[in-house]
Scaffold this motif. Structure first.
Motif, PDB file in Angstrom:
ATOM      1  N   LEU A 187      12.984   5.861 -11.121  1.00 41.36           N
ATOM      2  CA  LEU A 187      12.680   6.398  -9.845  1.00 41.36           C
ATOM      3  C   LEU A 187      11.244   5.804  -9.658  1.00 41.36           C
ATOM      4  CD1 LEU A 187      13.750   8.435  -7.616  1.00 41.36           C
ATOM      5  CD2 LEU A 187      12.460  10.285  -8.694  1.00 41.36           C
ATOM      6  N   ALA A 188      10.491   5.658 -10.655  1.00 43.08           N
ATOM      7  CA  ALA A 188       9.161   5.328 -10.249  1.00 43.08           C
ATOM      8  C   ALA A 188       9.057   3.740  -9.921  1.00 43.08           C
ATOM      9  CB  ALA A 188       8.177   5.398 -11.585  1.00 43.08           C
ATOM     10  N   GLU A 189      10.251   3.037  -9.926  1.00 41.97           N
ATOM     11  CA  GLU A 189      10.196   1.528  -9.558  1.00 41.97           C
ATOM     12  C   GLU A 189      10.383   1.541  -8.043  1.00 41.97           C
ATOM     13  OE1 GLU A 189      13.305  -0.226 -11.785  1.00 41.97           O
ATOM     14  OE2 GLU A 189      11.892  -0.051 -13.816  1.00 41.97           O
ATOM     15  N   LEU A 190      10.457   2.316  -7.108  1.00 43.77           N
ATOM     16  CA  LEU A 190      10.911   2.292  -6.081  1.00 43.77           C
ATOM     17  C   LEU A 190       9.910   1.410  -5.121  1.00 43.77           C
ATOM     18  CD1 LEU A 190      11.954   5.970  -4.957  1.00 43.77           C
ATOM     19  CD2 LEU A 190      13.429   3.924  -5.325  1.00 43.77           C
ATOM     20  N   GLU A 191      10.404   0.791  -4.233  1.00 46.04           N
ATOM     21  CA  GLU A 191       9.601   0.029  -3.183  1.00 46.04           C
ATOM     22  C   GLU A 191       9.845   0.547  -2.040  1.00 46.04           C
ATOM     23  OE1 GLU A 191       9.735  -4.325  -5.408  1.00 46.04           O
ATOM     24  OE2 GLU A 191      11.111  -4.080  -3.842  1.00 46.04           O
ATOM     25  N   GLU A 196       0.834  -1.364   0.030  1.00 47.50           N
ATOM     26  CA  GLU A 196      -0.013  -0.105  -0.061  1.00 47.50           C
ATOM     27  C   GLU A 196       0.742   1.526  -0.163  1.00 47.50           C
ATOM     28  OE1 GLU A 196      -3.502   1.893   2.691  1.00 47.50           O
ATOM     29  OE2 GLU A 196      -2.584   0.106   3.118  1.00 47.50           O
ATOM     30  N   ALA A 197       1.998   1.134   0.879  1.00 47.16           N
ATOM     31  CA  ALA A 197       2.826   2.372   0.917  1.00 47.16           C
ATOM     32  C   ALA A 197       3.595   2.616  -0.382  1.00 47.16           C
ATOM     33  CB  ALA A 197       3.767   2.495   2.016  1.00 47.16           C
ATOM     34  N   THR A 198       3.990   1.433  -1.135  1.00 50.64           N
ATOM     35  CA  THR A 198       4.534   1.441  -2.431  1.00 50.64           C
ATOM     36  C   THR A 198       3.863   2.149  -3.521  1.00 50.64           C
ATOM     37  OG1 THR A 198       6.200  -0.353  -1.689  1.00 50.64           O
ATOM     38  CG2 THR A 198       5.916   0.079  -4.063  1.00 50.64           C
ATOM     39  N   ASP A 199       2.622   1.649  -3.442  1.00 53.71           N
ATOM     40  CA  ASP A 199       1.552   2.308  -4.463  1.00 53.71           C
ATOM     41  C   ASP A 199       1.490   3.627  -4.335  1.00 53.71           C
ATOM     42  OD1 ASP A 199       1.423  -0.224  -5.630  1.00 53.71           O
ATOM     43  OD2 ASP A 199      -0.578  -0.641  -4.606  1.00 53.71           O
ATOM     44  N   LEU A 200       1.292   4.023  -3.071  1.00 52.21           N
ATOM     45  CA  LEU A 200       1.093   5.646  -2.853  1.00 52.21           C
ATOM     46  C   LEU A 200       2.222   6.413  -2.956  1.00 52.21           C
ATOM     47  CD1 LEU A 200      -0.992   7.527  -1.601  1.00 52.21           C
ATOM     48  CD2 LEU A 200      -0.054   7.105   0.765  1.00 52.21           C
ATOM     49  N   VAL A 201       3.472   5.825  -2.908  1.00 50.59           N
ATOM     50  CA  VAL A 201       4.620   6.584  -3.079  1.00 50.59           C
ATOM     51  C   VAL A 201       4.873   6.839  -4.657  1.00 50.59           C
ATOM     52  CG1 VAL A 201       6.997   6.420  -3.081  1.00 50.59           C
ATOM     53  CG2 VAL A 201       5.939   6.172  -1.211  1.00 50.59           C
ATOM     54  N   ARG A 202       4.487   5.678  -5.313  1.00 55.40           N
ATOM     55  CA  ARG A 202       4.658   5.933  -6.785  1.00 55.40           C
ATOM     56  C   ARG A 202       3.758   6.624  -7.485  1.00 55.40           C
ATOM     57  NH1 ARG A 202       5.677  -0.768  -8.396  1.00 55.40           N
ATOM     58  NH2 ARG A 202       7.920  -0.941  -7.447  1.00 55.40           N
ATOM     59  N   ASP A 203       2.448   6.880  -6.810  1.00 54.55           N
ATOM     60  CA  ASP A 203       1.623   7.937  -7.424  1.00 54.55           C
ATOM     61  C   ASP A 203       2.056   9.107  -7.229  1.00 54.55           C
ATOM     62  OD1 ASP A 203      -0.007   5.813  -8.316  1.00 54.55           O
ATOM     63  OD2 ASP A 203      -1.414   5.635  -6.407  1.00 54.55           O
ATOM     64  N   ALA A 204       2.651   9.416  -5.881  1.00 56.04           N
ATOM     65  CA  ALA A 204       3.188  10.647  -5.478  1.00 56.04           C
ATOM     66  C   ALA A 204       4.258  11.135  -6.398  1.00 56.04           C
ATOM     67  CB  ALA A 204       3.558  10.685  -3.929  1.00 56.04           C
TER      68      ALA A 204
END
Length: 562
Positions: free
Chosen positions: A420-424, A386-394
């Motif tokens: 950068l968009a591949e961050l976990e 959930e945090a990963t999806d939120l960070v990628r959207d941000a």
């Protein structure tokens, strides 16, 4: 009365070919007798315009010969005509308070006259009448209305101001005089311009000087021009529009790198109580420490030969372990400086490190980059989906914001946005950063959020830290080379919008299309160059038939020869 005094001063008893104008004088007296100020000024303005339009003819009778009557007419120079003396000495023009006054006792309101006589002087001509004259200023000159004061008047007013010693109250008055002086020097283009400038320079250099600085009156060579970036540690001349030209003409120098170094040493000497211990620094000293360093950084970027290690290599710096002139001293972003500051001396410049990056080499300060730092979590935590999806959207929203409002900052990312968009995101109970120093030693310290680029992982000890620009924002901006503070603040706004569910708009900018086209062209060129030579079509020259030479025959006779 005034005309009689003028003739007596000239030792004259008569004027020749003089003129009187009873009708004009009757109009002037009627205007002066008007009780309504608005009507009086309107009628006076109308008469000034009439005089201005007719001045071509009236100016022929402006000046007359003054003579004495001993045996013959003995010339005593020239004076104003009788009709003009009547206009000059009758109170028919209003001052700025709306009271009738004689023109010979009034002056125009300009920057110079306000500087010399003050803004509240009752001797100024009413602004309505000054506007009515417009460009026909020769009428006011003939009527005795004083115009611009000369250089001598301005210098004399400065001397009076200096001798008055009224403290800070004289600074606005002095700046008005400097403005007037700058205007006159800029517009003076006569043959004596060099002499006038030399006289002004000489006057400013006498006694204590005529430059009212932040630390009192100084001579031009004993202060600097420009913004007072050194505070109480150096004297600066007043700064205003056009001041640089004035002070340069008067020989006031600009502050240089050597002056900035001297001020930093003085502030350091006063700012620490004992060596190698961090002493509290007041707000002014903090500002003065930052601005000379920013000036040195700007000079190092533009003229690196002026800021060398021999000049600033031993400059005292404020670090996490106190003031020190020893090296090594290290530099990193604020998060790492806080984590490692207790073990190694981390430089505290008082602002974002990127402002001083050009100064790191001359200062002999070692910057700790991403290649020198590793992060060690307490446990191998799983990916927080959930945090990963939120960070990628941000991150997508952050890209959109930077593309719309700060394209140059968006282009300063040192890796593709896709990476950068591949961050976990992984959440751990504790996190440490470890750094290997150039000498082989190591240091470590606790952090709460970090970006492990090799593992494409954003570590944090608390999910709530992901929204903060000082935590996750600071970690992400390490991949940018420009305006990191703006990126960190934009990250907080992007994360907030991602939580509210807004989707990013993928913008395809012209620069990106050009870059893609250029990349495709380069790839095609590299592919063609990589092909083996045998696979390329061979060029063969065409065969030519040998040309046969004709046998020599009898030479033909030229048609003109016999």
């Amino acid at each position: 009365m005034e005309r009689r005094k003028d003739l007596q001063n000239r030792s004259a008893t008569y004027t020749l070919e003089d003129h009187d104008s009873p009708d004009l004088m009757a109009v002037v007296c009627d205007i002066a007798a008007e009780k309504d100020g608005t009507v009086r000024r309107r009628r006076a303005a109308a008469l000034l315009r009439v005089l201005g339009r007719s001045w071509g003819a009236l100016s022929e009778h402006h000046r007359v010969r003054a003579v004495s009557d001993y045996q013959t007419w003995n010339s005593c120079g020239e004076t104003d005509g009788f009709w003009l003396w009547q206009l000059k000495t009758t109170a028919w023009l209003d001052n700025q308070d709306g009271e009738p006054a004689a023109p010979c006792g009034l002056r125009e309101r300009t920057t110079s006259t306000v500087a010399v006589y003050g803004a509240d002087s009752a001797g100024f001509l009413h602004p309505d009448l000054q506007r009515a004259v417009g460009r026909q200023g020769e009428v006011l000159v003939a009527l005795g209305v004083t115009g611009e004061p000369g250089m001598a008047d301005l210098l004399e007013a400065l001397c009076r101001l200096r001798d008055r010693e009224a403290g800070a109250a004289v600074h606005p008055a002095a700046q008005l005089l400097y403005r007037a002086l700058a205007e006159q020097l800029a517009t003076h283009r006569g043959k004596d311009a060099a002499r006038v400038t030399a006289d002004v320079v000489r006057a400013f250099g006498q006694d204590r000087g005529l430059v009212l600085t932040t630390l009192g009156w100084r001579r031009p060579g004993a202060c600097f021009r420009g913004l007072p970036v050194f505070g109480q540690w150096a004297a600066f001349a007043p700064s205003f529009k056009g001041s640089d030209v004035l002070w340069e003409t008067l020989g006031v120098p600009e502050a240089g790198a050597e002056d900035a170094v001297r001020v930093v040493r003085d502030v350091t000497r006063e700012g620490r109580e004992r060596r190698d211990v961090l002493a509290p620094v007041d707000a002014e000293a903090e500002t003065v420490m930052r601005e000379p360093l920013q000036m040195l950084a700007g000079t190092a970027g533009e003229r690196p030969e002026r800021v060398t290690a021999s000049l600033v290599g031993r400059l005292p710096l404020r670090t996490s372990q106190g003031w020190t002139s020893k090296r090594p001293v290290y530099a990193a972003d604020a998060t790492l400086a806080e984590a490692l500051g207790s073990q190694i001396p981390m430089w505290l410049p008082g602002a974002e490190l990127e402002q001083f990056r050009a100064l790191l080499g001359p200062l002999r300060v070692t910057e700790l980059g991403a290649a020198d730092i590793t992060f060690r979590p307490a446990e191998d935590a799983p990916v927080d989906k959930e945090a990963t999806d939120l960070v990628r959207d941000a991150l997508d929203l952050l890209l959109e914001d930077l593309q719309r409002n700060a394209l140059a900052v968006a282009g300063s990312l040192d890796c593709p946005w896709e990476n950068l968009a591949e961050l976990e995101v992984r959440i751990t109970s504790s996190l440490e950063c470890m750094v290997t120093l150039p000498g082989g030693e190591s240091a470590q310290g606790p952090v709460r959020t970090a970006l492990d680029w090799d593992a494409r992982t954003l570590w944090t000890v608390d999910r709530e830290l992901l929204r903060r620009p000082s935590e996750a924002g600071r970690a992400i901006v390490t991949r940018f080379t420009e305006d990191r503070r703006q990126v960190a603040n934009s990250w907080a706004a992007a994360y907030d919008e991602a939580e509210r569910g807004r989707e990013a708009v993928r913008l395809e900018l012209a620069e990106e299309r050009v870059a893609q086209s250029q990349a495709a062209t380069d790839a095609e060129r590299a592919q063609r160059l990589a092909q083996p030579l045998a696979s390329l079509p061979q060029w063969r020259p065409k065969s030519r038939r040998p040309r046969t030479r004709k046998a020599p025959g009898r030479p033909r006779r030229h048609p003109c020869r016999r």
